[in-house]
Design an enzyme around this catalytic site. Structure first.
Site, PDB file in Angstrom:
ATOM      1  N   GLY A  11       0.840  -1.208   0.000  1.00 55.68           N
ATOM      2  CA  GLY A  11       0.000   0.000   0.000  1.00 55.68           C
ATOM      3  C   GLY A  11       0.867   1.247   0.000  1.00 55.68           C
ATOM      4  N   ALA A  13       1.721   3.477  -2.104  1.00 55.21           N
ATOM      5  CA  ALA A  13       1.315   4.747  -2.722  1.00 55.21           C
ATOM      6  C   ALA A  13       0.170   5.410  -1.961  1.00 55.21           C
ATOM      7  CB  ALA A  13       0.898   4.517  -4.172  1.00 55.21           C
ATOM      8  N   GLY A  14      -0.242   4.805  -0.850  1.00 56.78           N
ATOM      9  CA  GLY A  14      -1.362   5.357  -0.089  1.00 56.78           C
ATOM     10  C   GLY A  14      -0.917   6.469   0.849  1.00 56.78           C
ATOM     11  N   ARG A  98     -19.895  -6.179   6.696  1.00 57.48           N
ATOM     12  CA  ARG A  98     -18.657  -6.529   7.382  1.00 57.48           C
ATOM     13  C   ARG A  98     -18.044  -7.816   6.801  1.00 57.48           C
ATOM     14  NH1 ARG A  98     -18.762  -8.684  12.315  1.00 57.48           N
ATOM     15  NH2 ARG A  98     -16.798  -8.746  13.440  1.00 57.48           N
ATOM     16  N   ASN A 105     -10.496  -8.349   2.232  1.00 59.25           N
ATOM     17  CA  ASN A 105      -9.168  -8.289   2.840  1.00 59.25           C
ATOM     18  C   ASN A 105      -8.572  -9.674   2.982  1.00 59.25           C
ATOM     19  OD1 ASN A 105      -8.263  -5.546   3.427  1.00 59.25           O
ATOM     20  ND2 ASN A 105     -10.325  -5.412   4.260  1.00 59.25           N
ATOM     21  N   THR A 129      -0.732  -3.112   9.554  1.00 57.09           N
ATOM     22  CA  THR A 129      -1.432  -1.864   9.883  1.00 57.09           C
ATOM     23  C   THR A 129      -2.808  -1.821   9.211  1.00 57.09           C
ATOM     24  OG1 THR A 129       0.648  -0.657  10.166  1.00 57.09           O
ATOM     25  CG2 THR A 129      -1.283   0.668   9.641  1.00 57.09           C
ATOM     26  N   GLY A 130      -2.919  -2.399   8.025  1.00 59.80           N
ATOM     27  CA  GLY A 130      -4.172  -2.360   7.246  1.00 59.80           C
ATOM     28  C   GLY A 130      -5.317  -3.015   7.998  1.00 59.80           C
ATOM     29  N   ASP A 159      -3.131   3.598  18.926  1.00 59.85           N
ATOM     30  CA  ASP A 159      -4.077   3.722  20.041  1.00 59.85           C
ATOM     31  C   ASP A 159      -3.301   3.988  21.342  1.00 59.85           C
ATOM     32  OD1 ASP A 159      -6.254   2.841  18.260  1.00 59.85           O
ATOM     33  OD2 ASP A 159      -5.137   0.970  18.299  1.00 59.85           O
ATOM     34  N   HIS A 187      -7.952  -3.561  17.460  1.00 60.58           N
ATOM     35  CA  HIS A 187      -7.837  -2.185  16.977  1.00 60.58           C
ATOM     36  C   HIS A 187      -9.189  -1.822  16.358  1.00 60.58           C
ATOM     37  CE1 HIS A 187      -6.633   1.468  15.031  1.00 60.58           C
ATOM     38  NE2 HIS A 187      -7.050   0.988  13.879  1.00 60.58           N
TER      39      HIS A 187
HETATM   40  P1  NAX Z   1      -5.025   4.516   1.388  1.00 63.64           P
HETATM   41  O1  NAX Z   1      -6.322   4.082   0.785  1.00 63.64           O
HETATM   42  O2  NAX Z   1      -4.552   5.910   1.237  1.00 63.64           O
HETATM   43  O3  NAX Z   1      -3.861   3.561   0.842  1.00 63.64           O
HETATM   44  C1  NAX Z   1      -3.985   2.185   0.780  1.00 63.64           C
HETATM   45  C2  NAX Z   1      -3.129   1.724  -0.375  1.00 63.64           C
HETATM   46  O4  NAX Z   1      -3.135   0.308  -0.394  1.00 63.64           O
HETATM   47  C3  NAX Z   1      -3.661   2.184  -1.743  1.00 63.64           C
HETATM   48  O5  NAX Z   1      -2.633   2.878  -2.419  1.00 63.64           O
HETATM   49  C4  NAX Z   1      -4.040   0.885  -2.433  1.00 63.64           C
HETATM   50  O6  NAX Z   1      -3.789   0.921  -3.821  1.00 63.64           O
HETATM   51  C5  NAX Z   1      -3.115  -0.111  -1.723  1.00 63.64           C
HETATM   52  N1  NAX Z   1      -3.545  -1.493  -1.825  1.00 63.64           N
HETATM   53  C6  NAX Z   1      -4.807  -1.992  -1.810  1.00 63.64           C
HETATM   54  N2  NAX Z   1      -4.777  -3.318  -1.976  1.00 63.64           N
HETATM   55  C7  NAX Z   1      -3.485  -3.672  -2.059  1.00 63.64           C
HETATM   56  C8  NAX Z   1      -2.818  -4.908  -2.269  1.00 63.64           C
HETATM   57  N3  NAX Z   1      -3.498  -6.044  -2.420  1.00 63.64           N
HETATM   58  N4  NAX Z   1      -1.469  -4.901  -2.321  1.00 63.64           N
HETATM   59  C9  NAX Z   1      -0.781  -3.759  -2.197  1.00 63.64           C
HETATM   60  N5  NAX Z   1      -1.357  -2.556  -2.036  1.00 63.64           N
HETATM   61  C10 NAX Z   1      -2.683  -2.519  -1.965  1.00 63.64           C
HETATM   62  O7  NAX Z   1      -5.129   4.086   2.915  1.00 63.64           O
HETATM   63  P2  NAX Z   1      -4.223   4.570   4.148  1.00 63.64           P
HETATM   64  O8  NAX Z   1      -4.806   5.793   4.727  1.00 63.64           O
HETATM   65  O9  NAX Z   1      -2.793   4.572   3.744  1.00 63.64           O
HETATM   66  O10 NAX Z   1      -4.522   3.380   5.184  1.00 63.64           O
HETATM   67  C11 NAX Z   1      -4.068   2.079   4.945  1.00 63.64           C
HETATM   68  C12 NAX Z   1      -4.712   1.102   5.915  1.00 63.64           C
HETATM   69  O11 NAX Z   1      -4.364   1.421   7.248  1.00 63.64           O
HETATM   70  C13 NAX Z   1      -6.243   1.100   5.889  1.00 63.64           C
HETATM   71  O12 NAX Z   1      -6.695  -0.238   5.948  1.00 63.64           O
HETATM   72  C14 NAX Z   1      -6.618   1.828   7.163  1.00 63.64           C
HETATM   73  O13 NAX Z   1      -7.906   1.464   7.631  1.00 63.64           O
HETATM   74  C15 NAX Z   1      -5.519   1.348   8.068  1.00 63.64           C
HETATM   75  N6  NAX Z   1      -5.285   2.127   9.293  1.00 63.64           N
HETATM   76  C16 NAX Z   1      -4.884   1.426  10.382  1.00 63.64           C
HETATM   77  C17 NAX Z   1      -4.557   2.052  11.555  1.00 63.64           C
HETATM   78  C18 NAX Z   1      -4.089   1.270  12.745  1.00 63.64           C
HETATM   79  O14 NAX Z   1      -3.838   1.890  13.772  1.00 63.64           O
HETATM   80  N7  NAX Z   1      -3.958  -0.050  12.699  1.00 63.64           N
HETATM   81  C19 NAX Z   1      -4.700   3.523  11.704  1.00 63.64           C
HETATM   82  C20 NAX Z   1      -4.703   4.249  10.397  1.00 63.64           C
HETATM   83  C21 NAX Z   1      -5.448   3.560   9.286  1.00 63.64           C
HETATM   84  O15 NAX Z   1      -6.813   3.819   9.440  1.00 63.64           O
END
Ligand code: NAX
Length: 328
Positions: A11, A13-14, A98, A105, A129-130, A159, A187
């Protein structure tokens, strides 16, 4: 300079990637003497955007950045990875149930778990993290049977840091005066920030604060709903703070928690504190050189017991859901 460390980030580029990569490349994780090789995974449509991020990384001229490799094939990108930070995940879109989210995922984390099992370095550590982070970690772990389960963790450090900041504000102290903060469980909104074992300047934090209503009606909801508050204020979800917490978590895991303190990390349960075995649950942990141990012997009061039971019940439900989907 020492041997380069290979860090895979998904991820990339996110939003979180955009903060995280620059921190890692500049030495925030491994220090100024250790070169880093970044290996960045994205889905095909995001590779052009990722090229732009790579140009910016180059333009920073970080002395610690040895190389950057990008791609959309997990087995290629994870090859030889010493640390894999799994950030990319499928967000919940409107109308998505859900179970649909877990399934979407699930497809990502089963494939990435398998790829890590095939090609990652023998010493690999994997931080998820995702979201839903705990269950995504469980899925990846279950699909990589050759990697010890202890090598997987999910991020609850954000958190933890949020709870530190709220407590510091309330007690009018610096975050560095606080130790032994704990986040238990998932989380998610059910997570439990526990200050009954935390210390402020060596004194018990709950006793210093002496305000149960603040714990129940202020601290816990503020921390567990902080993500939503940030979305409302900023128009997008927390990114820089999530990246910073990802660095904190990986740094403590690999280099050790400070003497006398601990960190919150979601790790595979061995049944400690009545949490069902095998769930990826946030616990207070101490770490040394890439290994963690759950802090033992903490007294759990009735309030904490109820909170821990509620958040672990949610984790157990998520496990049942992904089991019935055939993902683990
Ligand atoms: P973004 O949507 O900005 O970026 C996610 C990136 O992942 C995108 O660029 C997408 O193309 C890429 N992606 C999707 N599927 C993929 C795959 N199969 N292989 C590789 N890349 C893939 O999200 P962002 O704000 O960066 O957040 C990323 C993740 O972190 C989300 O799931 C979000 O819910 C989660 N978080 C987790 C937190 C935690 O504390 N555990 C807090 C922050 C965030 O909410």
């Amino acid at each position: 300079m020492s041997t380069p460390i290979k860090v895979a980030v998904t991820g990339a580029a996110g939003q979180i990637g955009y903060s995280l990569l620059f921190r890692i490349a500049s030495g925030a994780l491994f220090g100024p003497e250790t070169p880093v090789q970044l290996r960045l995974l994205e889905i095909t449509p995001a590779l052009d955007a990722l090229e732009g991020v790579v140009m910016e990384l180059e333009d920073c001229a970080f002395p610690t950045l040895d190389s950057v490799e990008i791609g959309d094939e997990a087995e290629h990108i994870f090859d030889g990875a010493n640390l894999a930070l799994l950030i990319g995940a499928r967000p919940r879109s409107q109308g998505m149930e859900r179970s649909d989210l877990l399934e979407a995922n699930g497809a990502i984390f089963t494939a990435q778990g398998k790829a890590l099992g095939k090609v990652a370095a023998d010493d690999v550590r994997i931080g998820v993290t995702g979201n839903p982070a705990n269950t995504n970690a469980l899925i990846a772990m279950s699909n990589a049977p050759d990697i010890p389960a202890e090598r997987f963790s999910a991020l609850t450090r954000l958190d933890h840091n949020r709870a530190l900041a709220q407590l510091a504000k309330k007690a009018e102290v610096s975050v560095s005066d606080i130790s032994r903060m704990t986040i238990w469980g998932n989380h998610s909104a059910t997570q439990y920030p526990d200050i009954y074992h935390a210390e402020i300047g060596g004194r018990n934090a709950a006793e210093v604060i002496d305000d149960q209503a603040w714990i129940e009606n202020d601290l816990i909801p503020t921390v567990s709903q902080r993500g939503g508050a940030i979305i409302e204020a900023r128009g997008s979800s927390s990114a820089a703070s999530a990246a910073s917490a990802t660095v904190d978590a990986a740094r403590d895991w690999l280099h050790g928690t400070p003497e006398g303190d601990w960190a919150s990390m979601a790790v595979v349960s061995d049944g400690s504190y009545g949490v069902p075995e095998g769930l990826v649950c946030s616990y207070p942990v101490t770490t040394t050189r890439g290994n963690w141990e759950i802090v033992q012997g903490l007294e759990i009061n009735d309030f904490s017991r109820r909170m821990i039971d509620a958040t672990t019940a949610e984790l157990a439900e998520e496990r049942e859901a992904v089991t019935s989907l055939g993902l683990i």
